[in-house]
Design an enzyme around this catalytic site. Structure first.
Site, PDB file in Angstrom:
ATOM      1  N   SER A   1       8.794  -6.894  33.050  1.00 25.49           N
ATOM      2  CA  SER A   1       8.902  -6.479  34.444  1.00 25.49           C
ATOM      3  C   SER A   1       8.579  -4.977  34.578  1.00 25.49           C
ATOM      4  O   SER A   1       7.866  -4.560  35.488  1.00 25.49           O
ATOM      5  CB  SER A   1      10.321  -6.799  34.939  1.00 25.49           C
TER       6      SER A   1
ATOM      7  N   ARG B   1       8.175  -9.736  42.072  1.00 24.81           N
ATOM      8  CA  ARG B   1       7.007 -10.207  41.318  1.00 24.81           C
ATOM      9  C   ARG B   1       7.120 -11.707  41.100  1.00 24.81           C
ATOM     10  O   ARG B   1       6.508 -12.484  41.798  1.00 24.81           O
ATOM     11  CB  ARG B   1       6.899  -9.428  39.994  1.00 24.81           C
TER      12      ARG B   1
ATOM     13  N   ARG C   1      19.752  -7.502  31.971  1.00 26.97           N
ATOM     14  CA  ARG C   1      18.898  -8.691  31.892  1.00 26.97           C
ATOM     15  C   ARG C   1      18.350  -8.791  30.488  1.00 26.97           C
ATOM     16  O   ARG C   1      18.254  -7.758  29.784  1.00 26.97           O
ATOM     17  CB  ARG C   1      17.766  -8.452  32.889  1.00 26.97           C
TER      18      ARG C   1
ATOM     19  N   TYR D   1      21.676 -10.957  34.768  1.00 35.24           N
ATOM     20  CA  TYR D   1      20.728 -11.601  35.690  1.00 35.24           C
ATOM     21  C   TYR D   1      20.693 -13.105  35.446  1.00 35.24           C
ATOM     22  O   TYR D   1      20.763 -13.905  36.382  1.00 35.24           O
ATOM     23  CB  TYR D   1      19.360 -10.967  35.428  1.00 35.24           C
TER      24      TYR D   1
ATOM     25  N   GLY E   1      16.976  -6.675  38.211  1.00 30.21           N
ATOM     26  CA  GLY E   1      17.346  -7.400  39.426  1.00 30.21           C
ATOM     27  C   GLY E   1      18.185  -6.544  40.368  1.00 30.21           C
ATOM     28  O   GLY E   1      18.985  -7.068  41.145  1.00 30.21           O
TER      29      GLY E   1
ATOM     30  N   HIS F   1      20.814   4.004  38.644  1.00 28.08           N
ATOM     31  CA  HIS F   1      20.407   3.609  37.276  1.00 28.08           C
ATOM     32  C   HIS F   1      21.028   4.566  36.252  1.00 28.08           C
ATOM     33  O   HIS F   1      20.736   4.463  35.062  1.00 28.08           O
ATOM     34  CB  HIS F   1      18.885   3.706  37.116  1.00 28.08           C
TER      35      HIS F   1
HETATM   36  P1  A3P Z   1      10.099  -9.833  37.569  1.00 27.74           P
HETATM   37  O1  A3P Z   1       9.192  -8.647  37.418  1.00 27.74           O
HETATM   38  O2  A3P Z   1      10.443 -10.470  36.246  1.00 27.74           O
HETATM   39  O3  A3P Z   1       9.636 -10.825  38.559  1.00 27.74           O
HETATM   40  P2  A3P Z   1      14.652  -4.402  40.004  1.00 27.74           P
HETATM   41  O4  A3P Z   1      15.070  -4.802  41.377  1.00 27.74           O
HETATM   42  O5  A3P Z   1      15.794  -3.955  39.140  1.00 27.74           O
HETATM   43  O6  A3P Z   1      13.516  -3.447  40.016  1.00 27.74           O
HETATM   44  O7  A3P Z   1      14.171  -5.738  39.273  1.00 27.74           O
HETATM   45  C1  A3P Z   1      12.960  -6.362  39.648  1.00 27.74           C
HETATM   46  C2  A3P Z   1      12.970  -7.758  39.099  1.00 27.74           C
HETATM   47  O8  A3P Z   1      13.880  -8.573  39.850  1.00 27.74           O
HETATM   48  C3  A3P Z   1      11.603  -8.398  39.230  1.00 27.74           C
HETATM   49  O9  A3P Z   1      11.505  -9.283  38.121  1.00 27.74           O
HETATM   50  C4  A3P Z   1      11.753  -9.133  40.547  1.00 27.74           C
HETATM   51  O10 A3P Z   1      10.809 -10.132  40.764  1.00 27.74           O
HETATM   52  C5  A3P Z   1      13.159  -9.676  40.409  1.00 27.74           C
HETATM   53  N1  A3P Z   1      13.761 -10.049  41.701  1.00 27.74           N
HETATM   54  C6  A3P Z   1      13.635  -9.410  42.885  1.00 27.74           C
HETATM   55  N2  A3P Z   1      14.328 -10.051  43.836  1.00 27.74           N
HETATM   56  C7  A3P Z   1      14.910 -11.109  43.256  1.00 27.74           C
HETATM   57  C8  A3P Z   1      15.752 -12.158  43.746  1.00 27.74           C
HETATM   58  N3  A3P Z   1      16.115 -12.224  45.019  1.00 27.74           N
HETATM   59  N4  A3P Z   1      16.168 -13.085  42.864  1.00 27.74           N
HETATM   60  C9  A3P Z   1      15.816 -13.027  41.572  1.00 27.74           C
HETATM   61  N5  A3P Z   1      15.003 -12.067  41.047  1.00 27.74           N
HETATM   62  C10 A3P Z   1      14.561 -11.114  41.883  1.00 27.74           C
END
Ligand code: A3P
Length: 320
Positions: A156, A286, A148, A215, A70, A126
Site C-alpha cells: 500500500s 486503492r 496491519r 486491520y 487503514g 502517525h
Molecule cells: P490498499 O492500498 O491495500 O488498498 P491509510 O488510510 O492508513 O492510508 O490506509 C490506506 C489503505 O486502507 C489502503 O489499502 C486503502 O485502500 C484501505 N482502505 C481505505 N478505506 C478503507 C475501508 N473503508 N475499508 C477497508 N480498507 C480501506
C-alpha cells in the site's frame, strides 16, 4: 539535500544536522532518524511542532496508526460512532468530506493551527508512542491504535508513494528497492516493528487507555470490533440502537465500497503535510483488501518479511 522551507526554520535546522541520515524512497529529501524513527524533513518538522503546539481536549480519542494501515477507515468508523446522534446518513459530513478532513492529524492541521478548535474530541496521528506528547500520555485521553500485516502495508505504501510523487508512468522507486529499505525499517514512521511494539506494549500496560486493533481483525469481524471500538471510546451502542441495526449501518456506511465510490473521495483533494501541498483523496482508496501482497511480492520476498516480522515481534505476544 534539504529544501529551502526547511532551511528557513533554524530551530528544526539545528536539530536535523545532528540526526542520522538514511536513504529515502527516492523522495526529494533524505530520511532523518529522530527518536528511533525515520522522517522526511517536512514530517520531522510536523512531529516536533506537534509536540510544541498540540493541546488535547478533555476526553479526546486519539486514533494512532502506522501509515497505510487503514487510517481513513478507522477515522470514518470512529467519527460515525462518535457523531451518530448528530448526523444521519443522508446529510453526513463523510458524504462531502474525506475522512482525513473530518478527523484532523495532530502533526499536520493541529500542529499548524488549522482546525485547532475541534468540534468533536477526536483526532489522529502517525506519531510513534514514544514520541507522543507528555500531555497526551498523562491525560485522560484514550488511544486507539491500528496496524496491519506489514506485507500489505508495504504494498500500500509503495503505491501511495508512487501515486503521490510519480507521474503515473514510471514508479519513482522500484518495488524491489523500496522493499529492501522497508525490510531495514527505512520507511516514513518506520521501523514498522518498533511502531507496532511501542503501542502494543503500552496497550498491555494500560488496557483501559489504549486499544490495539488490527486491520485484518476488523475486516473479518466488523460487528464485534465496531461495538468494541464504541465501548472503548465511551460511546457504547444501546440495546435499542443494536436492535435498530445501527452497528450494521455504520459498518456499511464506512465500507470501502461506499467510501471509495463517493465523489468527494474520487475527485476531492486533501492538504499535504505542508500547507501548500495538495493531493488527491483517491490515493487513500486503492483496493481495501487483505492479502493483496500476494499479487506483488515473490515467495522469497514474503518469506523474508515474514522472518523479520517473527524475529522482531518474538516474545511480545503480537502476531500476524
Ligand atoms: P490498499 O492500498 O491495500 O488498498 P491509510 O488510510 O492508513 O492510508 O490506509 C490506506 C489503505 O486502507 C489502503 O489499502 C486503502 O485502500 C484501505 N482502505 C481505505 N478505506 C478503507 C475501508 N473503508 N475499508 C477497508 N480498507 C480501506
Amino acid at each position: 539535500k534539504l529544501n529551502t522551507r526547511w532551511e528557513s526554520q533554524p530551530d528544526y535546522g539545528d536539530i536535523i544536522t545532528t540526526l542520522p541520515v538514511g536513504e529515502s524512497w527516492n523522495l526529494p529529501s533524505n530520511f532523518y532518524k529522530y527518536q528511533r524513527f525515520w522522517y522526511t524533513p517536512e514530517y520531522l518538522k510536523a512531529v516536533i511542532s506537534a509536540k510544541q503546539r498540540f493541546k488535547p481536549l478533555d476526553k479526546d480519542v486519539i486514533l494512532c496508526t502506522f501509515p497505510k494501515s487503514g487510517t481513513n477507515w478507522l477515522k470514518a468508523l470512529a467519527f460515525s460512532i462518535m457523531t451518530r446522534t448528530k448526523f444521519d446518513f443522508s446529510s453526513h459530513p463523510l458524504l462531502t468530506a474525506p475522512p482525513s478532513t473530518c478527523v484532523s492529524y495532530i502533526e499536520f492541521e493541529q500542529a499548524q493551527g488549522i482546525n485547532a478548535s475541534r468540534e468533536f474530541p477526536l483526532t489522529s496521528t502517525h506519531i510513534p508512542y514514544s514520541s507522543l506528547l507528555d500531555s497526551i500520555i498523562s491525560s485522560d485521553c484514550k488511544i486507539v491504535y491500528m496496524c496491519r500485516d506489514p506485507k500489505d502495508a508495504f504494498v500500500s505504501w509503495w503505491y501511495h508513494v508512487n501515486s503521490f510523487m510519480g507521474n503515473n508512468k514510471e514508479p519513482i522507486i522500484s518495488l524491489e528497492k523500496a522493499f529492501g529499505l522497508f525490510c531495514q525499517g527505512i520507511a516514513l514512521f518506520g521501523p514498522f516493528w518498533d511502531h507496532f511494539l511501542e503501542y502494543w506494549k503500552a496497550s498491555l500496560e494500560r488496557p483501559d487507555k489504549i486499544l490495539f486493533l488490527k486491520y485484518e481483525d476488523i475486516k473479518r469481524d466488523p460487528s464485534y470490533y465496531v461495538k468494541k471500538l464504541a465501548d472503548f471510546m465511551g460511546y457504547p451502542f444501546s440495546m435499542k440502537e443494536k436492535a435498530d441495526c445501527c452497528v450494521e449501518n455504520i459498518i456499511e456506511f464506512c465500507s470501502f465500497e461506499k467510501l471509495s465510490n463517493l465523489e468527494v473521495n474520487k475527485s476531492g483533494k486533501l492538504r499535504g503535510v505542508t500547507v501548500d501541498a495538495e493531493y488527491p483523496a483517491k490515493i487513500f482508496f486503492r483496493k481495501g483488501k487483505i492479502g493483496d501482497w500476494k499479487n506483488h511480492l515473490t515467495g522469497d520476498m514474503a518469506n523474508r518479511l515474514d522472518r523479520i516480522i517473527e524475529e522482531k515481534l518474538s516474545g511480545s505476544g503480537l502476531k500476524f
